[in-house]
Design a protein around this motif. Structure first.
Motif, short mmCIF file in Angstrom:
data_model
loop_
_atom_site.label_atom_id
_atom_site.label_comp_id
_atom_site.label_asym_id
_atom_site.label_seq_id
_atom_site.Cartn_x
_atom_site.Cartn_y
_atom_site.Cartn_z
N GLU A 1 -48.56 -63.37 -68.89
CA GLU A 1 -49.67 -62.45 -69.67
C GLU A 1 -49.09 -61.23 -70.26
O GLU A 1 -49.69 -60.69 -70.85
CB GLU A 1 -50.79 -62.15 -68.82
N ALA A 2 -47.95 -60.89 -69.79
CA ALA A 2 -47.11 -59.58 -70.26
C ALA A 2 -47.20 -59.26 -71.53
O ALA A 2 -47.64 -58.40 -72.31
CB ALA A 2 -45.84 -59.52 -69.75
N ASP A 3 -46.78 -60.33 -72.58
CA ASP A 3 -46.59 -60.37 -74.04
C ASP A 3 -48.20 -60.03 -74.55
O ASP A 3 -48.17 -59.27 -75.40
CB ASP A 3 -45.72 -61.68 -74.33
N ALA A 4 -49.06 -61.00 -74.22
CA ALA A 4 -50.42 -60.64 -74.59
C ALA A 4 -51.00 -59.23 -74.53
O ALA A 4 -51.58 -58.45 -75.02
CB ALA A 4 -51.30 -61.79 -73.95
N VAL A 5 -50.59 -58.72 -73.12
CA VAL A 5 -51.22 -57.30 -72.88
C VAL A 5 -50.31 -56.38 -73.71
O VAL A 5 -51.10 -55.32 -74.23
CB VAL A 5 -51.08 -56.94 -71.16
N ALA A 6 -49.23 -56.43 -73.85
CA ALA A 6 -48.30 -55.43 -74.54
C ALA A 6 -48.95 -55.56 -76.04
O ALA A 6 -48.97 -54.67 -76.86
CB ALA A 6 -46.87 -55.83 -74.50
N GLU A 7 -49.07 -56.78 -76.62
CA GLU A 7 -49.51 -56.75 -77.95
C GLU A 7 -50.78 -56.11 -78.24
O GLU A 7 -50.93 -55.34 -79.15
CB GLU A 7 -49.67 -58.34 -78.50
N ALA A 8 -51.96 -56.23 -77.23
CA ALA A 8 -53.01 -55.55 -77.52
C ALA A 8 -52.79 -53.82 -77.20
O ALA A 8 -53.47 -53.39 -78.04
CB ALA A 8 -53.97 -56.04 -76.12
N TYR A 9 -52.36 -53.40 -76.50
CA TYR A 9 -51.69 -52.10 -76.44
C TYR A 9 -51.06 -51.63 -77.72
O TYR A 9 -51.86 -50.57 -78.12
CB TYR A 9 -51.17 -51.69 -75.04
N TRP A 10 -50.22 -52.27 -78.05
CA TRP A 10 -49.43 -51.98 -79.22
C TRP A 10 -50.32 -51.98 -80.60
O TRP A 10 -50.24 -51.00 -81.47
CB TRP A 10 -48.39 -52.90 -79.58
N ARG A 11 -51.39 -52.67 -80.60
CA ARG A 11 -52.09 -52.89 -81.80
C ARG A 11 -53.08 -51.92 -81.81
O ARG A 11 -53.44 -51.05 -82.79
CB ARG A 11 -52.85 -54.23 -81.83
N LEU A 12 -53.59 -51.17 -80.37
CA LEU A 12 -54.16 -50.16 -80.28
C LEU A 12 -53.58 -48.80 -81.13
O LEU A 12 -54.22 -48.11 -81.64
CB LEU A 12 -54.61 -49.89 -78.78
N TYR A 13 -52.55 -48.87 -80.34
CA TYR A 13 -51.58 -47.53 -80.90
C TYR A 13 -51.26 -47.74 -82.41
O TYR A 13 -51.34 -46.48 -83.12
CB TYR A 13 -50.34 -47.45 -80.20
N HIS A 14 -51.20 -48.78 -83.04
CA HIS A 14 -50.87 -49.01 -84.25
C HIS A 14 -51.98 -48.42 -85.13
O HIS A 14 -51.97 -47.91 -85.98
CB HIS A 14 -50.32 -50.19 -84.77
N ASN A 15 -53.30 -49.06 -84.82
CA ASN A 15 -54.42 -48.57 -85.34
C ASN A 15 -54.82 -47.09 -85.34
O ASN A 15 -55.47 -46.40 -86.20
CB ASN A 15 -55.57 -49.36 -85.06
N ARG B 1 -42.05 -54.65 -77.18
CA ARG B 1 -40.99 -55.23 -76.11
C ARG B 1 -41.11 -54.50 -74.84
O ARG B 1 -41.02 -55.21 -73.79
CB ARG B 1 -39.67 -55.40 -76.90
N ARG B 2 -40.91 -53.13 -75.00
CA ARG B 2 -40.73 -52.45 -73.54
C ARG B 2 -41.86 -52.64 -72.76
O ARG B 2 -41.62 -52.66 -71.69
CB ARG B 2 -40.37 -50.78 -74.17
N MET B 3 -42.82 -52.59 -73.38
CA MET B 3 -44.10 -52.57 -72.52
C MET B 3 -44.26 -54.10 -71.98
O MET B 3 -44.93 -54.13 -70.83
CB MET B 3 -45.76 -52.70 -73.56
N SER B 4 -43.94 -55.17 -72.68
CA SER B 4 -44.10 -56.38 -72.11
C SER B 4 -42.78 -56.58 -71.04
O SER B 4 -43.14 -57.05 -69.84
CB SER B 4 -43.52 -57.42 -72.93
N LEU B 5 -41.82 -55.96 -70.95
CA LEU B 5 -40.67 -55.94 -70.04
C LEU B 5 -41.21 -55.00 -68.73
O LEU B 5 -40.82 -55.45 -67.45
CB LEU B 5 -39.24 -55.27 -70.47
N ALA B 6 -41.82 -54.08 -69.12
CA ALA B 6 -42.18 -53.14 -67.83
C ALA B 6 -43.44 -53.65 -67.08
O ALA B 6 -44.01 -53.00 -66.08
CB ALA B 6 -42.69 -51.72 -68.40
N TYR B 7 -44.34 -54.59 -67.73
CA TYR B 7 -45.49 -54.94 -67.09
C TYR B 7 -45.39 -55.28 -65.40
O TYR B 7 -44.56 -55.83 -65.24
CB TYR B 7 -46.07 -56.50 -67.92
#
Length: 572
Positions: free
Chosen positions: A277-291, A307-313
């Motif tokens: 699930e790490a990639d999906a969580v990282a994607e959601a947070y990254w989109r929040l920051y991007h917006n 990618r770093r958020m996914s690795l650090a999950y």
């Protein structure tokens, strides 16, 4: 997004709250003696929980190639990192790799090590270990202990008894034969203890490094810290050893860059399906920051940060970065080991409290938990205990009170408390680096799905107005032990007596009333107001509130009476 605690499972000792100092503290001598934590002394458990970083694989391959005489590798290797950066862990890996070959062959990293080294299999080797922490300076000297473990003690017996370093010829006799691996740890500490023959120990280190380089199939790996935090004597010993080893060594670093995320994940969590699930969580947070655009730092909006958020999950990388970039600069904060122990306590606390956050962010550090708080305060100083109790966490702290006062939206996410916690965590550095967090940094520290970004600004404004030790300078928020203006105002108010306030108020009213009329301040009886032809202004004390029956009665007495007689000049 589902909470992290529903997707990944901490190791059993974390779940059951059985953490102690030794959990993440490797001891080479304990491993050799078959004692200490199972994760270190048992080869299978050790390799199962050890992430094969590039540096560790290269180290194992270099030693394997040297022992197998493939032409790959170096005879003398120094593992050098700041305190707790994986030095002893690397020596334990070498010990198990060559002493427990069957378990090592089953490890994930074995095939890669053999391929890189050019060896067909893990070579049979005699392994000798010298751990300066456990070694007694009144017992065998390093040359005696190493020779004893290699079965050649008689060659250096007299030199050991007289505390004289043997020459290279005797050391060659000790090392010749089958492949030999020598592991040396904590030599700085041993030299400090063995002050009566420290020069002989340094001389031995020089002779053994030169001899190892000349004997085929022989390797020496020593772990030296990049600095020592405790004494001038230790600093001198480290300089001597760096000079000796620097003549013939190769230097390896066990953990580099974002590999630390994988190390942390392997050491703290059981490996399960939840990490998918790490990639999906990282994607959601990254989109929040991007917006949010410019409201968050540019680094949080880069593709590489996703990618770093996914690795650090399940951790947010900002939390790990602050540990490494700021807290690890304290000499006593043992880098990987200190980070692991601190994060293990954070995970144990959040898991026990059934945390519902998708990621473990900086704002989720619970400073009310004694183990977590003390891990930080031992570096910052006990003076910050009062700062935490006053402003951040505890029954009388202001940040939790602000959350309650701001309503359910704030209380549910504990925005004010989370902001104050993140600011505290970002306020320190053992070196001269940046301290404090910007508004953009703080948004990254607390924002998540379902939390309106505007809430952060509102809560931060309240913190600025009400906290006593929060300082804002150059756009950076940080805590200091010096009180801010909020505290100064409260202290000044507390120092004032009612009499002082009354006198100040009377003086101000006298100036405001002017001279057009005769001013009478705070009359308490009719006789206080003169009965004469001049126009008069009577200003009542605060004990006579407006539109009150008692006030109305007192005013009637002032108008009608003038002491013992009726008032003659009522209209004045």
């Amino acid at each position: 997004m589902r909470p992290w605690r529903e997707l990944v499972v901490p190791h059993r000792d974390i779940r059951e709250g059985r953490l102690d100092e030794s959990t993440f503290a490797a001891s080479l001598s304990s491993v050799v003696a078959g004692a200490g934590q199972l994760e270190y002394r048992d080869a299978a458990s050790f390799f199962r929980q050890t992430y094969p970083t590039r540096g560790l694989v290269q180290l194992l391959a270099a030693v394997t190639g040297r022992l197998a005489q493939t032409g790959y590798g170096q005879p003398v290797i120094q593992v050098q990192t700041p305190f707790g950066g994986g030095k002893t862990h690397s020596l334990v890996a070498l010990y198990h790799f060559f002493k427990n070959r069957q378990e090592a062959e089953r490890a994930d990293l074995c095939a890669e090590v053999l391929r890189e080294s050019g060896a067909q299999s893990i070579p049979h080797a005699r392994v000798a270990v010298f751990d300066g922490t456990s070694a007694d300076p009144l017992g065998m000297a390093p040359w005696g202990e190493i020779a004893r473990q290699l079965g050649r003690y008689e060659i250096v017996q007299e030199h050991d008894r007289q505390r004289l370093s043997p020459g290279k010829e005797r050391l060659r006799q000790v090392l010749e034969g089958s492949p030999v691996l020598i592991l040396m740890d904590e030599m700085v500490e041993y030299i400090v203890k063995a002050r009566d023959f420290r020069d002989q120990v340094v001389a031995f280190c020089q002779e053994i490094t030169e001899t190892v380089a000349e004997v085929p199939g022989c390797a020496l790996v020593a772990a030296l810290p990049s600095s020592v935090p405790y004494s001038e004597e230790a600093e001198a010993a480290l300089r001597d050893l760096q000079r000796v080893f620097g003549r013939v060594q190769a230097i390896y670093t066990p953990v580099e860059g974002d590999e630390i995320f994988a190390v942390i994940r392997r050491r703290l969590f059981e490996q399960g399906e939840g990490f998918k699930e790490a990639d999906a969580v990282a994607e959601a947070y990254w989109r929040l920051y991007h917006n949010l655009g410019e409201d968050v730092p540019s680094w949080a909006r880069e593709d590489s940060y996703r990618r770093r958020m996914s690795l650090a999950y399940p951790f947010h990388p900002q939390l790990i970065d602050l540990l490494y970039e700021r807290w690890s600069t304290y000499p006593a904060f043992q880098r990987t080991r200190g980070a692991l122990r601190f994060l293990a306590n954070v995970v144990a606390d959040l898991y026990a409290r059934k945390d519902q956050s998708p990621l473990i962010q900086t704002c989720h550090i619970n400073l009310s938990q004694p183990a977590i708080r003390q891990e930080l305060l031992q570096h910052t100083g006990s003076a910050f205990e009062g700062v935490i109790a006053s402003d951040i966490a505890g029954p009388n702290a202001k940040a939790p009170r602000i959350d309650r006062e701001l309503g359910s939206e704030y209380a549910r996410f504990a925005v004010a408390s989370g902001l104050a916690t993140a600011i505290f965590f970002g306020s320190f550095s053992g070196g001269s680096g940046r301290r404090g967090l910007s508004m953009g940094d703080l948004r990254v520290s607390v924002l998540r799905e379902g939390l309106p970004p505007a809430v952060v600004g509102d809560a931060l404004h309240r913190l600025e107005k009400e906290l006593w030790y929060l300082h804002v300078e150059g756009g950076l928020y940080e805590f200091r032990t010096q009180p801010n203006l909020n505290r100064v105002v409260v202290d000044r108010e507390g120092a004032l007596q009612d009499q002082d306030i009354d006198e100040e108020m009377q003086q101000a009213l006298q100036e405001l009333a002017g001279r057009e009329m005769q001013v009478v301040l705070f009359p308490h009886q009719p006789a206080d107001v003169p009965d004469n032809p001049s126009l008069k202004l009577a200003i009542l004390d605060r004990e006579y509130p407006y539109s009150n029956p008692a006030t109305d009665e007192f005013v009637r007495k002032l108008l009608e009476g003038a002491g013992m007689t009726f008032r003659t000049y009522r209209n004045t």
